[in-house]
Write a protein that holds these residues in place. Structure first.
Motif, short mmCIF file in Angstrom:
data_model
loop_
_atom_site.label_atom_id
_atom_site.label_comp_id
_atom_site.label_asym_id
_atom_site.label_seq_id
_atom_site.Cartn_x
_atom_site.Cartn_y
_atom_site.Cartn_z
N LEU A 6 -9.63 -4.66 -2.50
CA LEU A 6 -8.79 -3.53 -2.12
C LEU A 6 -8.28 -3.60 -0.69
O LEU A 6 -7.21 -3.06 -0.38
N CYS A 7 -9.01 -4.26 0.21
CA CYS A 7 -8.55 -4.38 1.60
C CYS A 7 -7.21 -5.12 1.69
O CYS A 7 -6.48 -4.97 2.67
N ILE A 8 -6.90 -5.90 0.67
CA ILE A 8 -5.63 -6.63 0.64
C ILE A 8 -4.61 -5.91 -0.25
O ILE A 8 -3.44 -5.77 0.10
N VAL A 9 -5.07 -5.40 -1.40
CA VAL A 9 -4.15 -4.82 -2.37
C VAL A 9 -3.61 -3.45 -1.92
O VAL A 9 -2.43 -3.15 -2.13
N ILE A 10 -4.44 -2.64 -1.29
CA ILE A 10 -3.98 -1.29 -0.89
C ILE A 10 -2.83 -1.35 0.12
O ILE A 10 -1.81 -0.68 -0.08
N PRO A 11 -2.93 -2.13 1.22
CA PRO A 11 -1.77 -2.20 2.12
C PRO A 11 -0.52 -2.77 1.44
O PRO A 11 0.61 -2.43 1.82
N GLY A 12 -0.71 -3.63 0.44
CA GLY A 12 0.43 -4.20 -0.27
C GLY A 12 0.97 -3.31 -1.37
O GLY A 12 1.87 -3.72 -2.12
N ASN A 13 0.45 -2.08 -1.48
CA ASN A 13 0.87 -1.18 -2.56
C ASN A 13 2.34 -0.79 -2.47
O ASN A 13 2.94 -0.43 -3.48
N ILE A 14 2.93 -0.85 -1.28
CA ILE A 14 4.34 -0.52 -1.14
C ILE A 14 5.20 -1.43 -2.00
O ILE A 14 6.17 -1.01 -2.63
N PHE A 15 4.82 -2.71 -2.08
CA PHE A 15 5.58 -3.66 -2.92
C PHE A 15 5.40 -3.33 -4.40
O PHE A 15 6.35 -3.44 -5.19
N THR A 16 4.20 -2.90 -4.77
CA THR A 16 3.95 -2.51 -6.15
C THR A 16 4.80 -1.30 -6.53
O THR A 16 5.42 -1.27 -7.60
N SER A 17 4.84 -0.31 -5.66
CA SER A 17 5.62 0.91 -5.93
C SER A 17 7.10 0.60 -6.06
O SER A 17 7.76 1.07 -6.99
N LEU A 18 7.64 -0.19 -5.13
CA LEU A 18 9.06 -0.54 -5.19
C LEU A 18 9.38 -1.36 -6.42
O LEU A 18 10.39 -1.13 -7.10
#
Length: 450
Positions: A144-156
């Motif tokens: 999660l330390c990597i995936v959570i900050p990258g969540n903006i790409f998932t949302s877009l």
């Protein structure tokens, strides 16, 4: 706002082409998109299960509530915007559709910022509350330390992919998702095994793949070839437009939020009655179940622009004909999945792990948890149907009925009598009752509009 005519091949097809042919054209790309979403999770679990171990799968299962929480806010914007855009295109109101497009982007950045920061600050405390143990939390934190900050790409990526499809470009929506999925499949073994990063490698591969997919999606709405594009007037917050988005998006948002809560309750029950191994078993069961559910969701999403456009245009007969095709197809898909879970549970589980203890507990859980899975297809279809025509009250209730109204009480009561099997039995009982309510809602809707 003055209306501008929207007259082109896309809108003509939505209004006049045969529903069966139109559904095939929209559903195939939508199915590919939703299946790609499932593959991100399934591929990670397969590689982690065989390359890291059963505890790593349990740690990954522990991340479900957090990821569902983040996805809920993404769906609040993405699903709401895509549904409203379809309706306004059906009404031939192109300027409003473009205003929704721009406001949705601003909302995505605002919502992502407000959710990611608290999750990162209280990450370990949240994982403990989610039912983690000293053996599983370290794996979950690494991921999660990597995936959570990258969540903006998932949302877009996922939110705007549905808008591409809703505005009449299903094939392009499909291709942007395929690119991301293929990248994830190729990068997973490189980061997990070649760079020896373990579960962190799976997270890095996922974020990179999502970033590439998001870039392709954003480029579409800058291109002049798009029916609707990002324009300056769309990037001014409008309370009315935000309300349009949120009132439809609140249904999948609440469903995902309820899913996060259900996962927390389930994790605690699994820990009490089966320990870390049962937690890993549930991760595999959820992966298989979601593969089938997302297949049906893709078909239902393919229905959404057709139903939304024709409902806005007043073509009731085309709306109901499209619905009938989707509900029959969805039921057949779930029926096939149910047969596989009943007859071939160990074959399915061995795709994720080779550890016999985990195989035994998961195979039993898979058989029991999917006993009534055949009715889930109609429940998903009816939820999307009411969402597509803007009937948010029914859509919200159906979204919450399975998980909040039935599943949570069953998860709290049944394990006290049946132990771990009680956790698995909660699913089929909830599926049956929520599907029954969905059909009662449809009966009332048809009777009212006849």
């Amino acid at each position: 706002m003055n209306r501008q005519p929207v007259s082109n091949e896309i809108t003509w097809r939505l209004e006049h082409e045969k529903p069966a042919r139109l559904l095939l054209k929209y559903a195939i790309p939508a199915v590919v998109g939703t299946m790609v979403n499932s593959l991100y999770n399934i591929v990670d679990r397969i590689y982690i299960g065989h390359g890291v171990g059963s505890l790593a799968i349990s740690g990954l299962t522990l991340t479900f509530p957090m990821l569902l929480l983040l996805q809920a806010f993404g769906m609040l914007v993405g699903v709401g915007a895509s549904s409203r855009i379809s309706i306004f295109l059906g009404k031939k109101d192109l300027p409003m559709a473009e205003k929704i497009l721009g406001n949705a982007l601003l909302l995505t950045f605002a919502v992502t910022t407000l959710t990611v920061i608290p999750c990162m600050i209280w990450l370990e405390e949240l994982l403990t509350w989610f039912g983690g143990s000293e053996h599983t939390i370290p794996y979950a934190v690494d991921y999660l330390c990597i995936v959570i900050p990258g969540n903006i790409f998932t949302s877009l990526s996922f939110s705007y992919n549905s808008i591409i499809r809703a505005s009449g470009y299903p094939k392009k929506a499909m291709m942007t998702m395929i690119v991301g999925a293929v990248m994830n499949i190729l990068l997973d073994p490189i980061f997990i095994f070649r760079f020896d990063m373990g579960i962190r490698g799976a997270a890095v591969a996922t974020v990179i793949s999502m970033a590439v997919s998001a870039a392709l999606v954003m480029w579409h709405f800058v291109s002049r070839k798009s029916l609707i594009r990002f324009r300056r007037h769309g990037f001014r917050f409008d309370r009315r437009v935000v309300w349009y988005i949120v009132t439809i998006g609140i249904s999948p948002f609440l469903m995902q939020l309820a899913g996060s809560l259900v996962n927390v309750i389930m994790n605690h029950s699994l820990q009490i009655h089966g320990g870390d191994l049962a937690l890993g078993a549930n991760g595999i069961i959820v992966s298989f179940g979601m593969l089938l559910v997302m297949l049906v969701v893709g078909i239902a999403q393919g229905m959404q622009p057709i139903v939304g456009f024709n409902y806005g245009a007043g073509h009731t007969r085309r709306v109901m004909e499209t619905f009938r095709l989707v509900v029959i197809t969805a039921t057949c898909v779930m029926g096939a999945g149910w047969l596989c879970s009943l007859c071939l549970p160990e074959v399915i589980v061995r795709a994720f792990t080779s550890e016999q203890a985990l195989i035994d507990i998961t195979a039993n859980g898979l058989r029991l948890n999917l006993l009534a899975f055949v009715v889930v297809g109609s429940h998903v279809t009816l939820t999307h149907f009411f969402q597509s025509i803007g009937d948010t009250g029914k859509s919200i209730f159906l979204s919450l009925s399975r998980q909040v109204l039935f599943l949570i009480p069953f998860l709290l009561i049944l394990p006290s009598f049946f132990g771990l099997d009680g956790v698995w039995y909660a699913g089929p009982l909830s599926d049956t009752l929520s599907a029954l309510i969905a059909w009662l809602f449809l009966w009332h809707h048809v009777r009212k509009h006849r």
